[in-house]
Design a protein around this motif. Structure first.
Motif, short mmCIF file in Angstrom:
data_model
loop_
_atom_site.label_atom_id
_atom_site.label_comp_id
_atom_site.label_asym_id
_atom_site.label_seq_id
_atom_site.Cartn_x
_atom_site.Cartn_y
_atom_site.Cartn_z
N ILE A 265 -2.20 4.60 -4.23
CA ILE A 265 -2.57 6.01 -4.07
C ILE A 265 -2.87 6.63 -5.44
O ILE A 265 -3.74 7.50 -5.55
N THR A 266 -2.20 6.16 -6.50
CA THR A 266 -2.48 6.72 -7.83
C THR A 266 -3.89 6.34 -8.27
O THR A 266 -4.66 7.19 -8.76
N GLU B 45 -8.81 -3.56 -7.65
CA GLU B 45 -7.58 -3.79 -6.89
C GLU B 45 -7.41 -5.29 -6.67
O GLU B 45 -8.35 -5.97 -6.24
N GLY B 46 -6.20 -5.78 -6.96
CA GLY B 46 -5.98 -7.22 -6.90
C GLY B 46 -5.92 -7.79 -5.50
O GLY B 46 -6.20 -8.97 -5.29
N TRP C 233 1.50 0.60 -1.82
CA TRP C 233 2.64 0.66 -0.89
C TRP C 233 2.34 1.57 0.30
O TRP C 233 3.08 1.56 1.28
N THR D 270 6.56 10.23 4.84
CA THR D 270 6.37 11.69 4.92
C THR D 270 6.03 12.24 3.55
O THR D 270 6.41 11.69 2.53
N ALA E 136 -6.86 -8.08 -12.06
CA ALA E 136 -7.18 -8.12 -13.49
C ALA E 136 -6.20 -9.08 -14.14
O ALA E 136 -5.02 -9.09 -13.78
N PRO F 151 8.30 8.93 -8.66
CA PRO F 151 7.65 7.96 -7.78
C PRO F 151 7.08 8.53 -6.47
O PRO F 151 6.35 7.83 -5.77
N VAL G 273 4.77 10.27 -3.74
CA VAL G 273 3.30 10.29 -3.65
C VAL G 273 2.72 11.55 -4.30
O VAL G 273 1.79 11.46 -5.11
C1 LIG Z 1 9.60 1.72 0.94
C2 LIG Z 1 9.07 2.93 0.23
C3 LIG Z 1 9.20 4.18 0.82
C4 LIG Z 1 8.69 5.30 0.17
N1 LIG Z 1 8.76 6.52 0.79
C5 LIG Z 1 8.14 7.59 0.24
C6 LIG Z 1 8.01 8.80 0.97
O1 LIG Z 1 8.43 8.90 2.14
N2 LIG Z 1 7.37 9.85 0.36
C7 LIG Z 1 6.86 9.75 -0.90
O2 LIG Z 1 6.30 10.74 -1.40
N3 LIG Z 1 6.94 8.59 -1.61
C8 LIG Z 1 7.55 7.51 -1.06
N4 LIG Z 1 7.59 6.32 -1.74
C9 LIG Z 1 7.05 6.23 -3.11
C10 LIG Z 1 5.53 6.05 -3.15
O3 LIG Z 1 5.07 5.50 -1.95
C11 LIG Z 1 5.09 5.12 -4.28
O4 LIG Z 1 5.75 5.44 -5.48
C12 LIG Z 1 3.58 5.24 -4.49
O5 LIG Z 1 2.91 4.89 -3.30
C13 LIG Z 1 3.14 4.37 -5.65
O6 LIG Z 1 1.74 4.37 -5.73
P1 LIG Z 1 0.97 3.70 -6.95
O7 LIG Z 1 -0.46 3.74 -6.66
O8 LIG Z 1 1.42 4.33 -8.24
O9 LIG Z 1 1.51 2.21 -7.02
P2 LIG Z 1 1.28 1.00 -6.00
O10 LIG Z 1 1.30 1.48 -4.61
O11 LIG Z 1 2.26 -0.04 -6.43
O12 LIG Z 1 -0.21 0.52 -6.34
C14 LIG Z 1 -0.50 -0.32 -7.42
C15 LIG Z 1 -1.66 -1.20 -7.01
O13 LIG Z 1 -2.00 -2.05 -8.11
C16 LIG Z 1 -2.36 -3.31 -7.58
N5 LIG Z 1 -2.23 -4.32 -8.64
C17 LIG Z 1 -1.12 -4.86 -9.19
N6 LIG Z 1 -1.45 -5.73 -10.16
C18 LIG Z 1 -2.79 -5.74 -10.25
C19 LIG Z 1 -3.73 -6.41 -11.09
N7 LIG Z 1 -3.34 -7.28 -12.03
N8 LIG Z 1 -5.05 -6.15 -10.91
C20 LIG Z 1 -5.48 -5.27 -9.97
N9 LIG Z 1 -4.63 -4.61 -9.15
C21 LIG Z 1 -3.31 -4.84 -9.29
C22 LIG Z 1 -1.38 -3.52 -6.44
O14 LIG Z 1 -1.86 -4.50 -5.54
C23 LIG Z 1 -1.34 -2.12 -5.84
O15 LIG Z 1 -2.31 -1.95 -4.83
C24 LIG Z 1 8.08 5.18 -1.10
C25 LIG Z 1 7.94 3.91 -1.69
C26 LIG Z 1 8.41 2.80 -1.03
C27 LIG Z 1 8.20 1.45 -1.65
#
Ligand SMILES: Cc1cc2nc3c(=O)[nH]c(=O)nc-3n(C[C@H](O)[C@H](O)[C@H](O)COP(=O)(O)OP(=O)(O)OC[C@H]3O[C@@H](n4cnc5c(N)ncnc54)[C@H](O)[C@@H]3O)c2cc1C
Length: 525
Positions: free
Chosen positions: A12-13, A35-36, A43, A64, A286, A486, A488
């Motif tokens: 999502i980031t 995206e890998g 997540w 949520t 990557a 952490p 969303v």
């Molecule tokens: C079980 C759980 C429940 C949660 N519940 C909530 C909630 O109810 N409400 C809320 O607000 N937040 C919640 N969170 C927190 C939130 O969902 C996460 O912190 C957030 O989704 C993280 O997003 P991100 O994009 O930063 O990281 P990630 O979702 O980890 O995305 C990183 C991406 O990078 C990719 N990647 C990794 N290495 C490489 C590479 N070498 N090359 C290319 N791509 C790569 C991965 O495949 C992944 O798609 C929850 C988290 C979890 C795990």
């Protein structure tokens, strides 16, 4: 070389970063998201399942989003508005049982957390009885701030000022719910900053120091007054254009989407694909990041392709960033930040209203850890019944593992799904008295899914800021769950702030020298 920006990571980031870039950049500047895996959303993932002739959703990660008027909550609502997803939003009203009732599993019973002063009249449940005692202790106990350390664990901090029971019964449960981690390792300075500062800078404990800290933080935030006024104006324009949606969200305590939270990341991906200058590359991790011969940033993909750009926004988890810079100097945040692993067990029963109490769910504090393998349970159907479309079922999610994952279930990479399913069903039987057989149980293991902001985090974050500065000739920024929180909405506002306020998009030919951590670090000064 044609102007381009690379976004690493399609969680999502990464998706929201690409979205804000696409909105601000002319179509002559390419935005490439790498995206890998084959899944966009990280997540954020909703699966569709069926049993007994009924279809239902199973959330694998977040479920949520918090509503409200904070900057981050507004940013997500604006995104929902931009993506035209309003009609798919489902809410839990501020007056719903889910908004009012959150429980702690303590002494074998569900203890309802106080939701206001009224609870003092109706009586506090056993888990919460330590709280008034703790407040009195802080108000009357002499200052006992350690002078030899720049940080301490949440457990040490709370025990020192409010008494050990406040952590063992309450704070440890809350942190299980957010970080799936143990308060004995989490940083008080990073996660309870106003309280930590009140204790450090005041003479009379935490509570009495809070007013001064609030004053300080108002003064510090004054420098963002213009930005906040502009943002509020933008929201009020949207309100006038679509009052129905914004009024409904004012009434909401939390929300998601009828078909699950992945609606948001899918919506972003669909709209991003409609931009001629945006490319979403999936299934290509990557493998290396380096500076190219013409001072551009080069990202090497698994298939050998080299993606060149003037700037890289890196949204990967810390342990994945480390792998891209294996030849580079070490960095404490990259090398020492543990990530919690969580098993998410979606359990469905073929009957409505199956839980003994209504509410969002319950969390398990350290005090009850001996009698529970779970971190907590969410009552999904009670929270957002509209997601069930009237079907005769109850969805619950049991979160297992966290800091005790290895001890309880072995390595997350090889843990037995059957053992986790059994643990989830047994948890619901013993905690909630649910004796009927579920119609569906499905477990997914989130290996290293939530970063732990452990003791010393702020110092490591500052070192990370310096480290990022030194990489790719000042052509990289970092954004994501490991820095500003952490949740969303925290990930999304971090991405928006970087694009709207820190990167100089009209001067991409020059190194930006923006790490993305400036504002977060300044919040701790
Ligand atoms: C079980 C759980 C429940 C949660 N519940 C909530 C909630 O109810 N409400 C809320 O607000 N937040 C919640 N969170 C927190 C939130 O969902 C996460 O912190 C957030 O989704 C993280 O997003 P991100 O994009 O930063 O990281 P990630 O979702 O980890 O995305 C990183 C991406 O990078 C990719 N990647 C990794 N290495 C490489 C590479 N070498 N090359 C290319 N791509 C790569 C991965 O495949 C992944 O798609 C929850 C988290 C979890 C795990």
């Amino acid at each position: 070389m044609a102007a381009a920006i690379t976004v690493l990571g399609g969680g999502i980031t990464g998706l929201s970063t690409a979205w804000y870039l696409a909105q601000r950049l002319p179509s002559t500047v390419a935005v490439r998201l790498i995206e890998g895996t084959s899944h966009l959303g990280g997540w954020m993932r909703t699966d569709k399942r069926q049993a007994n002739g009924m279809q239902f959703i199973a959330e694998r990660g977040p479920r949520t989003l918090r509503s409200g008027s904070s900057r981050e909550a507004s940013a997500v609502l604006e995104l929902v508005d931009d993506l035209n997803l309003q009609s798919q939003v489902v809410t839990a009203s501020k007056f719903s049982a889910a908004a009012r009732n959150r429980y702690i599993y303590y002494n074998g019973e569900l203890n309802c957390m106080p939701s206001g002063l009224g609870s003092l009249v109706t009586g506090l449940p056993p888990a919460v009885k330590c709280l008034p005692r703790g407040i009195w202790q802080d108000l009357t106990k002499a200052k006992n701030t350690p002078t030899d350390a720049s940080d301490e664990s949440i457990h040490e901090f709370i025990s020192r000022r409010f008494g050990k029971d406040v952590d063992d019964n309450l704070a440890s449960a809350v942190m299980h719910g957010i970080y799936a981690a143990d308060t004995k390792t989490l940083s008080a300075r990073a996660l309870l900053y106003p309280f930590w500062l009140a204790d450090r800078t005041g003479k009379h404990g935490v509570i009495r120091g809070l007013r001064r800290v609030a004053k300080l933080s108002r003064a510090r935030n004054a420098r963002f007054a213009v930005r906040e006024a502009e943002e509020q104006l933008a929201v009020s324009r949207r309100r006038s254009a679509n009052p129905e949606f914004w009024d409904a969200m004012d009434e909401a305590s939390m929300y998601s989407f009828r078909d699950g939270i992945q609606t948001l990341s899918d919506g972003l991906a669909v709209r991003l694909r409609s931009y001629s200058n945006v490319e979403l590359v999936t299934g290509q991790p990557a493998t290396e990041a380096r500076i190219g011969p013409t001072d551009c940033a080069e990202i090497v993909l698994a298939d050998g392709r080299v993606v060149r750009s003037q700037h890289v926004v890196n949204t990967l988890p810390l342990h994945c960033i480390r792998k891209l810079f294996e030849k580079s100097s070490s960095n404490a945040l990259l090398d020492e930040t543990p990530y919690a692993s969580v098993a998410v067990a979606n359990v469905v029963y073929g009957k409505k209203d199956i839980t003994p109490v209504d509410g969002f769910g319950y969390l398990v504090p350290r005090a009850s850890a001996a009698s529970s393998k779970a971190l907590g349970t969410v009552f999904d159907s009670c929270t957002l019944p509209a997601q069930d479309g009237g079907a005769e079922l109850s969805r619950l999610t049991v979160m297992l593992g966290g800091a005790r994952f290895n001890e309880l279930f072995g390595s997350p990479a090889s843990a037995s799904k059957k053992a986790l399913e059994d643990a989830a069903v047994e948890t619901l039987r013993s905690h909630l008295g649910l004796r009927s057989t579920p119609i569906d149980v499905d477990v997914s293991i989130g290996e290293q899914c939530i970063p732990s902001y452990t003791v010393g985090y702020i110092d490591r974050l500052k070192a990370m800021h310096r480290w990022v500065h030194g990489q790719l000739g000042g052509r990289m920024s970092v954004v994501g769950a490991a820095y500003g929180g952490p949740a969303v909405p925290q990930c999304i506002i971090h991405a928006r702030d970087l694009v709207h306020h820190h990167l100089r998009l009209d001067a991409l030919d020059k190194p930006q020298n923006v790490t993305g951590l400036e504002e977060i670090i300044s919040g701790f000064d």
